[in-house]
Write a protein that holds these residues in place. Structure first.
Motif, PDB file in Angstrom:
ATOM      1  N   PHE A 172      43.875  43.323  37.510  1.00 50.77           N
ATOM      2  CA  PHE A 172      44.628  43.552  36.264  1.00 50.77           C
ATOM      3  C   PHE A 172      43.787  44.228  35.184  1.00 50.77           C
ATOM      4  CE2 PHE A 172      46.077  41.648  32.099  1.00 50.77           C
ATOM      5  CZ  PHE A 172      47.171  42.492  31.946  1.00 50.77           C
TER       6      PHE A 172
ATOM      7  N   LEU B 143      39.962  28.149  34.142  1.00 47.24           N
ATOM      8  CA  LEU B 143      38.693  28.674  34.648  1.00 47.24           C
ATOM      9  C   LEU B 143      38.758  28.814  36.169  1.00 47.24           C
ATOM     10  CD1 LEU B 143      35.820  29.543  34.015  1.00 47.24           C
ATOM     11  CD2 LEU B 143      35.098  27.160  34.195  1.00 47.24           C
TER      12      LEU B 143
ATOM     13  N   HIS C  35      40.567  31.846  37.110  1.00 52.28           N
ATOM     14  CA  HIS C  35      39.681  32.993  36.880  1.00 52.28           C
ATOM     15  C   HIS C  35      38.731  33.183  38.063  1.00 52.28           C
ATOM     16  CE1 HIS C  35      36.603  35.593  35.248  1.00 52.28           C
ATOM     17  NE2 HIS C  35      35.727  34.648  35.529  1.00 52.28           N
ATOM     18  N   VAL C  36      38.158  32.083  38.534  1.00 48.52           N
ATOM     19  CA  VAL C  36      37.206  32.170  39.651  1.00 48.52           C
ATOM     20  C   VAL C  36      37.900  32.696  40.907  1.00 48.52           C
ATOM     21  CG1 VAL C  36      35.740  30.840  41.229  1.00 48.52           C
ATOM     22  CG2 VAL C  36      35.638  30.403  38.772  1.00 48.52           C
ATOM     23  N   GLN C  37      39.074  32.168  41.181  1.00 53.36           N
ATOM     24  CA  GLN C  37      39.816  32.627  42.356  1.00 53.36           C
ATOM     25  C   GLN C  37      40.147  34.112  42.275  1.00 53.36           C
ATOM     26  OE1 GLN C  37      43.529  30.951  44.215  1.00 53.36           O
ATOM     27  NE2 GLN C  37      42.567  29.089  43.480  1.00 53.36           N
ATOM     28  N   GLN C  38      40.594  34.519  41.101  1.00 55.57           N
ATOM     29  CA  GLN C  38      40.963  35.926  40.904  1.00 55.57           C
ATOM     30  C   GLN C  38      39.715  36.816  41.007  1.00 55.57           C
ATOM     31  OE1 GLN C  38      44.147  36.598  40.523  1.00 55.57           O
ATOM     32  NE2 GLN C  38      44.447  38.422  39.264  1.00 55.57           N
ATOM     33  N   SER C  39      38.603  36.350  40.453  1.00 59.54           N
ATOM     34  CA  SER C  39      37.351  37.103  40.519  1.00 59.54           C
ATOM     35  C   SER C  39      36.925  37.293  41.970  1.00 59.54           C
ATOM     36  CB  SER C  39      36.233  36.353  39.791  1.00 59.54           C
ATOM     37  OG  SER C  39      36.533  36.215  38.440  1.00 59.54           O
ATOM     38  N   SER C  40      37.075  36.233  42.738  1.00 59.08           N
ATOM     39  CA  SER C  40      36.708  36.298  44.145  1.00 59.08           C
ATOM     40  C   SER C  40      37.542  37.361  44.859  1.00 59.08           C
ATOM     41  CB  SER C  40      36.914  34.915  44.770  1.00 59.08           C
ATOM     42  OG  SER C  40      36.821  34.977  46.164  1.00 59.08           O
TER      43      SER C  40
ATOM     44  N   LEU D 132      39.047  39.922  43.522  1.00 55.39           N
ATOM     45  CA  LEU D 132      38.703  41.248  42.991  1.00 55.39           C
ATOM     46  C   LEU D 132      37.415  41.769  43.625  1.00 55.39           C
ATOM     47  CD1 LEU D 132      39.015  43.589  40.978  1.00 55.39           C
ATOM     48  CD2 LEU D 132      37.847  42.180  39.276  1.00 55.39           C
ATOM     49  N   ALA D 133      36.392  40.902  43.685  1.00 53.06           N
ATOM     50  CA  ALA D 133      35.114  41.310  44.271  1.00 53.06           C
ATOM     51  C   ALA D 133      35.310  41.707  45.739  1.00 53.06           C
ATOM     52  CB  ALA D 133      34.104  40.175  44.156  1.00 53.06           C
ATOM     53  N   LYS D 134      36.120  40.936  46.441  1.00 51.28           N
ATOM     54  CA  LYS D 134      36.433  41.211  47.841  1.00 51.28           C
ATOM     55  C   LYS D 134      37.144  42.556  47.979  1.00 51.28           C
ATOM     56  CE  LYS D 134      39.715  38.515  49.597  1.00 51.28           C
ATOM     57  NZ  LYS D 134      40.330  37.234  50.034  1.00 51.28           N
TER      58      LYS D 134
ATOM     59  N   GLU E 276      46.588  39.080  46.900  1.00 48.35           N
ATOM     60  CA  GLU E 276      46.228  37.911  46.099  1.00 48.35           C
ATOM     61  C   GLU E 276      46.236  38.234  44.608  1.00 48.35           C
ATOM     62  OE1 GLU E 276      43.153  36.653  49.670  1.00 48.35           O
ATOM     63  OE2 GLU E 276      42.385  36.725  47.635  1.00 48.35           O
TER      64      GLU E 276
ATOM     65  N   GLU F 213      46.734  35.680  41.096  1.00 51.11           N
ATOM     66  CA  GLU F 213      47.139  34.394  40.521  1.00 51.11           C
ATOM     67  C   GLU F 213      47.615  34.537  39.088  1.00 51.11           C
ATOM     68  OE1 GLU F 213      46.887  31.514  42.269  1.00 51.11           O
ATOM     69  OE2 GLU F 213      46.084  32.574  44.005  1.00 51.11           O
ATOM     70  N   ILE F 214      47.518  35.748  38.545  1.00 52.08           N
ATOM     71  CA  ILE F 214      47.756  35.886  37.106  1.00 52.08           C
ATOM     72  C   ILE F 214      49.038  36.653  36.774  1.00 52.08           C
ATOM     73  CG2 ILE F 214      46.783  36.828  34.951  1.00 52.08           C
ATOM     74  CD1 ILE F 214      44.017  36.042  36.070  1.00 52.08           C
TER      75      ILE F 214
ATOM     76  N   PHE G  15      30.455  34.196  38.238  1.00 47.11           N
ATOM     77  CA  PHE G  15      30.490  32.727  38.296  1.00 47.11           C
ATOM     78  C   PHE G  15      31.239  32.211  39.527  1.00 47.11           C
ATOM     79  CE2 PHE G  15      32.742  28.733  36.874  1.00 47.11           C
ATOM     80  CZ  PHE G  15      31.643  27.908  37.018  1.00 47.11           C
TER      81      PHE G  15
ATOM     82  N   VAL H  63      31.186  33.092  42.414  1.00 44.86           N
ATOM     83  CA  VAL H  63      31.641  34.134  43.342  1.00 44.86           C
ATOM     84  C   VAL H  63      30.469  34.895  43.978  1.00 44.86           C
ATOM     85  CG1 VAL H  63      32.858  36.353  43.459  1.00 44.86           C
ATOM     86  CG2 VAL H  63      33.888  34.448  42.209  1.00 44.86           C
TER      87      VAL H  63
ATOM     88  N   ILE I 137      29.496  37.738  48.447  1.00 42.42           N
ATOM     89  CA  ILE I 137      30.741  37.526  47.710  1.00 42.42           C
ATOM     90  C   ILE I 137      31.428  36.345  48.368  1.00 42.42           C
ATOM     91  CG2 ILE I 137      33.023  38.457  47.152  1.00 42.42           C
ATOM     92  CD1 ILE I 137      31.779  41.267  47.422  1.00 42.42           C
ATOM     93  N   VAL I 138      31.690  35.314  47.607  1.00 39.71           N
ATOM     94  CA  VAL I 138      32.344  34.136  48.172  1.00 39.71           C
ATOM     95  C   VAL I 138      33.855  34.308  48.085  1.00 39.71           C
ATOM     96  CG1 VAL I 138      32.681  31.657  47.943  1.00 39.71           C
ATOM     97  CG2 VAL I 138      30.431  32.654  47.537  1.00 39.71           C
TER      98      VAL I 138
ATOM     99  N   THR J 296      36.880  32.525  47.925  1.00 44.38           N
ATOM    100  CA  THR J 296      37.273  31.139  47.648  1.00 44.38           C
ATOM    101  C   THR J 296      38.552  30.749  48.387  1.00 44.38           C
ATOM    102  OG1 THR J 296      38.347  31.948  45.644  1.00 44.38           O
ATOM    103  CG2 THR J 296      36.189  30.949  45.374  1.00 44.38           C
TER     104      THR J 296
ATOM    105  N   GLY K 239      37.455  24.985  29.818  1.00 47.29           N
ATOM    106  CA  GLY K 239      38.445  24.714  30.865  1.00 47.29           C
ATOM    107  C   GLY K 239      39.431  25.853  31.004  1.00 47.29           C
TER     108      GLY K 239
ATOM    109  N   HIS L  55      39.122  37.158  30.541  1.00 51.86           N
ATOM    110  CA  HIS L  55      39.193  37.305  31.999  1.00 51.86           C
ATOM    111  C   HIS L  55      39.090  38.782  32.405  1.00 51.86           C
ATOM    112  CE1 HIS L  55      40.621  37.331  36.100  1.00 51.86           C
ATOM    113  NE2 HIS L  55      41.574  38.161  35.719  1.00 51.86           N
TER     114      HIS L  55
ATOM    115  N   LEU M  69      32.357  42.243  36.626  1.00 53.72           N
ATOM    116  CA  LEU M  69      32.132  41.830  38.015  1.00 53.72           C
ATOM    117  C   LEU M  69      32.364  42.999  38.977  1.00 53.72           C
ATOM    118  CD1 LEU M  69      31.706  39.705  40.244  1.00 53.72           C
ATOM    119  CD2 LEU M  69      34.124  39.121  40.032  1.00 53.72           C
TER     120      LEU M  69
ATOM    121  N   VAL N 196      29.579  44.649  41.556  1.00 60.66           N
ATOM    122  CA  VAL N 196      29.725  44.812  43.009  1.00 60.66           C
ATOM    123  C   VAL N 196      29.566  46.286  43.382  1.00 60.66           C
ATOM    124  CG1 VAL N 196      31.344  44.619  44.948  1.00 60.66           C
ATOM    125  CG2 VAL N 196      31.175  42.769  43.277  1.00 60.66           C
TER     126      VAL N 196
END
Lengths: 314, 314
Positions: free
Chosen positions: A21, A198, A201-206, A208-210, A229, A231-232, B21, B23, B151-152, B154, B194, B201, B208, B212
């Protein structure tokens, strides 16, 4: 200076690509605006003509780009500027139509002004987008300008281009909505959550990086999974698109590598490495929509490494 | 089966790398735990010995990994397991010490069980981390296991490895804190927000994606800029690190390409393509800290493409 013209081709694009996004966008093949800019001696008057009504009027983005260009390139202020836009990118369906026009206009004007550096053109085109969505978004304009998949650097107002190493075919299903309005993007943004967890955010970042990793490596299956994927935006925006969940299920069940909303929608897209599969899967989706009384059309395209091109002049 | 042993080397790592974070993480060179696992006929008893006191006791992660391994590999239940850990990664300073032990133990146990597939080892090691931080984090363990920048994923509990194409030297400044506690990571997590703004984001996502991209392309300046950007953890966690802002200013002013907190801290790190510069910049930071009465040490290392290595057995 004030007796020059330039014609450029500027491609349509898909922004977001699922988890990206406001950060990612990709240029599309075979879908472009033709932007023709003429400078003639004058006093800085700007006129824009378009073959699509929604683009005329003083608040459109090509006009805004021209005004900003006159401010940026002082030596253009002794010219009048005429811009002719022949729209090839469908308006207000999520395929970066306004971004294509803004990128084309900014590029053509920079050519005429004799100052085509990426940063300047990007910033001018972004100003055009400000008139459409209220903020100077760079995602669609950067994709139209540079081609490939672009990463928008929100901090430094730059963009990084990922040259796509493998053929990625894309099917776009465009629902026939009633009113095509300039407010669509505004509405699509207003329904997004203002805050996110948060964890989200972590899930979305993961994801995106992928996605960035998969794009650079040319791993289409991975790209597809990541594209699916989000989530937002998807949870809220998909509610505006009739039968969204069903379309996604069909596409993935039929073998599409990934599926999501194109930009702010209402178009949806899916990817595959085989063009025939794109057409076949699109057919299944269209048949389904028809059975439910929803009219839609299918566009088969490709992710493209080509950005704005000079047709003539400059 | 129950008369085997394996010795492996498992590297330390830095997680987050600024905007990544939970990821991203990277393995470090010249800094590793040695994990020696022995299986002998028995009834599934697990004993862990370590040269660092904090690791003994029943709740440590090597123990947890072994218990999970016994569940996973049924045929091990007729064995007793002894694990000897020689710590080379400093404990509780943000360099993935527990992740290194967990990855080493999981890898060695899988070797003995004869089932070394990446997914299994990663999941076993993640279970070890659950004992330290309460959740099965994969960032540090994946870096220790695979090497390179990981890259994790998740969603699918997988990890993708970026082979670093260029030498990236890293300086780690480790402040001498009083109590080194297993609760440190818990505290460092508890102070994070939180919820975050959508805008934050997007900015973080942009950084991020840029990181990468820069890592895969080997663009160290870009990597450095991205590493320095973090809108989420750095604002809160840096408050736990004395003179953080000043250290960052010094590092960047002295030419470091990027600077941020190592994992959950309190160590900080900076990168450069030149080892001599790493040492010089570190010297300036240490001098500054000394002048303020803060004791710290400097570790010069490299981002490493090497993950867990078999030393003997298996």
């Amino acid at each position: 200076m004030c007796d020059r013209e330039a014609v450029v081709k500027s491609p349509g694009s898909i922004a977001n690509l699922g988890p990206g996004f406001d950060v990612l966008a990709v240029a599309l093949s075979g879908l472009h605006d033709l932007v023709h800019v003429k400078a003639s001696p004058g006093t800085g008057l700007v006129r824009v003509y378009s073959d699509v009504p929604v683009l005329t009027g003083s608040s459109n983005n090509a006009h805004a780009v021209a005004v900003k260009s006159l401010e940026k390139f002082k030596w253009l202020s002794s010219c009048d500027i005429e811009i002719y836009v022949r729209k090839g990118v469908p308006v207000s369906v999520g395929l970066g139509s306004s971004g294509a026009t803004a990128a084309g206009a900014a590029f053509a004007l920079s050519l005429i002004a004799g100052s085509v550096d990426e940063e300047t053109v990007l910033s001018l085109a972004g100003e055009g987008e400000r008139f459409v969505s209220g903020v100077a978004h760079y995602d669609n304009v950067a994709a139209s300008l540079l081609g490939g998949v672009v990463i928008v650097d929100t901090k430094y107002k730059k963009a990084y281009k990922i040259e796509i190493p493998k053929e990625i075919h894309v099917g776009v299903v465009i629902p026939e909505t009633g009113a095509r309005t300039e407010k669509k993007t505004y509405v699509a943004r207003s329904i997004l959550p203002g805050k996110i967890d948060l964890e989200t955010h972590v899930q979305q970042s993961s994801s995106l990086a992928k996605l960035v990793y998969g794009l650079i490596k040319g791993d289409l299956r991975l790209v597809g999974r990541a594209i699916s994927e989000d989530e937002i935006c998807e949870p809220s925006r998909s509610k505006l698109i009739p039968l969204y969940r069903e379309m996604k299920d069909i596409a993935l069940r039929e073998g599409a590598y990934g599926f999501n909303i194109a930009g702010a929608g209402p178009s949806v897209f899916y990817i595959h490495d085989d063009l025939d599969e794109i057409t076949r899967i699109g057919g299944v989706i269209l048949d389904f929509l028809k059975s439910k009384g929803v009219k839609a059309s299918l566009l088969a395209s490709r992710f493209s490494n080509q950005g704005v091109e000079v047709v003539s002049g400059g």
